[in-house]
Design a protein around this motif. Sequence first.
Motif, mmCIF file in Angstrom:
data_model
loop_
_atom_site.group_PDB
_atom_site.id
_atom_site.type_symbol
_atom_site.label_atom_id
_atom_site.label_comp_id
_atom_site.label_asym_id
_atom_site.label_seq_id
_atom_site.Cartn_x
_atom_site.Cartn_y
_atom_site.Cartn_z
ATOM 1 N N ALA A 211 -30.510 89.442 15.805
ATOM 2 C CA ALA A 211 -30.573 87.969 15.769
ATOM 3 C C ALA A 211 -31.800 87.647 14.720
ATOM 4 O O ALA A 211 -32.750 88.644 14.542
ATOM 5 C CB ALA A 211 -31.179 87.174 17.071
ATOM 6 N N SER A 212 -31.753 86.731 13.653
ATOM 7 C CA SER A 212 -32.632 86.872 12.524
ATOM 8 C C SER A 212 -33.191 85.668 12.454
ATOM 9 O O SER A 212 -32.567 84.440 12.838
ATOM 10 C CB SER A 212 -32.020 87.514 11.308
ATOM 11 O OG SER A 212 -32.736 87.331 10.323
ATOM 12 N N THR A 213 -34.241 85.372 11.563
ATOM 13 C CA THR A 213 -34.751 84.147 11.021
ATOM 14 C C THR A 213 -34.104 83.683 9.808
ATOM 15 O O THR A 213 -34.266 82.579 9.410
ATOM 16 C CB THR A 213 -36.158 84.253 10.599
ATOM 17 O OG1 THR A 213 -36.402 85.357 9.527
ATOM 18 C CG2 THR A 213 -37.252 84.864 11.685
ATOM 19 N N ASP A 214 -32.953 84.306 9.416
ATOM 20 C CA ASP A 214 -32.139 83.903 8.347
ATOM 21 C C ASP A 214 -31.026 82.928 8.737
ATOM 22 O O ASP A 214 -30.128 82.480 8.227
ATOM 23 C CB ASP A 214 -31.654 85.088 7.500
ATOM 24 C CG ASP A 214 -30.631 85.799 8.532
ATOM 25 O OD1 ASP A 214 -30.097 85.394 9.586
ATOM 26 O OD2 ASP A 214 -30.061 86.892 7.954
ATOM 27 N N ARG A 215 -31.197 82.529 10.206
ATOM 28 C CA ARG A 215 -30.345 81.681 11.153
ATOM 29 C C ARG A 215 -29.029 82.092 11.500
ATOM 30 O O ARG A 215 -28.138 81.345 11.623
ATOM 31 C CB ARG A 215 -30.170 80.447 9.882
ATOM 32 C CG ARG A 215 -31.302 79.709 9.492
ATOM 33 C CD ARG A 215 -31.061 78.477 8.725
ATOM 34 N NE ARG A 215 -32.097 77.616 8.322
ATOM 35 C CZ ARG A 215 -32.262 76.782 7.643
ATOM 36 N NH1 ARG A 215 -31.251 76.001 7.371
ATOM 37 N NH2 ARG A 215 -33.541 76.092 7.238
ATOM 38 N N GLY B 166 -31.390 77.101 12.490
ATOM 39 C CA GLY B 166 -32.577 77.241 12.490
ATOM 40 C C GLY B 166 -32.751 78.885 12.929
ATOM 41 O O GLY B 166 -31.828 79.686 13.027
ATOM 42 N N ALA B 167 -33.856 79.479 12.935
ATOM 43 C CA ALA B 167 -34.184 80.901 13.179
ATOM 44 C C ALA B 167 -33.538 81.308 14.422
ATOM 45 O O ALA B 167 -33.383 80.414 15.493
ATOM 46 C CB ALA B 167 -35.443 81.349 13.087
ATOM 47 N N ASP C 196 -34.242 78.046 17.327
ATOM 48 C CA ASP C 196 -35.230 76.964 17.119
ATOM 49 C C ASP C 196 -34.578 75.540 16.625
ATOM 50 O O ASP C 196 -35.425 74.747 16.563
ATOM 51 C CB ASP C 196 -36.419 77.587 16.529
ATOM 52 C CG ASP C 196 -36.271 77.791 14.839
ATOM 53 O OD1 ASP C 196 -35.179 77.380 14.545
ATOM 54 O OD2 ASP C 196 -37.382 78.515 14.348
ATOM 55 N N ASP C 197 -33.504 75.485 16.346
ATOM 56 C CA ASP C 197 -32.576 74.320 16.183
ATOM 57 C C ASP C 197 -32.439 73.704 17.604
ATOM 58 O O ASP C 197 -31.694 72.717 17.452
ATOM 59 C CB ASP C 197 -31.370 74.667 15.141
ATOM 60 C CG ASP C 197 -30.295 75.174 15.988
ATOM 61 O OD1 ASP C 197 -30.471 75.523 17.053
ATOM 62 O OD2 ASP C 197 -29.040 75.626 15.319
#
Length: 218
Positions: free
Chosen positions: A164-168, A189-190, A208-209
């Motif tokens: 899992a990544s902050t790149d969505r 979101g991330a 975080d969406d």
Amino acid sequence: VRLWDVATGHERATLTGHTGTVGWVAFSPDGTQLATASDDRTVRLWDVATGHERATLTGHTGTVEWVAFSPDGTQLATASDDWTVRLWDVATGHERATLTGHTGTVGWVAFSPDGTQLATASTDRTVRLWDVATGHERATLITGHTGTVWWVAFSPDGTQLATASTDRTARLWDVATGHERATLTGHTGAVGWVAFSPDGTQLATASDDRTARLWAIT
């Protein structure tokens, strides 16, 4: 750190000794020990029955972000913002190996179900696979993610790895080859968490969406 009786809600013990924020805790598989990670750069092992400290693991030069017991409970992996992961012998408290190669904070580690491999995720946008017995790196999963990798999880049979990544995005990898199998897109979101279903046929992702998504794994 505090231990609580789940049935009654009463506090059983207060574990003192750390001189900084305690950011993560993990029980051993048999429930007899607790590992605690702190920004005082140490990990501590505690006897759950008595609340007494068994060992202080020193060596990291930065905040210890994460701790994980091996499936058989004999080893502990610790991840730090000093860019390293360390493997420890739980019985003795001695360090077995320092795993180097990441060029950023290592925020998460996960043992494979059989305990022979370790996956590490970093702000350097990579995931690395390590041989636990030797401490040698088996593969670097460097193609794909364009943001910090926050979370890694092995499938129940150990053949796949989810990241899992902050790149969505979340990504699926073949553990044997280190090749990417799929990119899971849709979150806006991330993505901060991934988890396989017990039978390995589904993957859950949290973002975080404000949504969680379920994916069919084929």
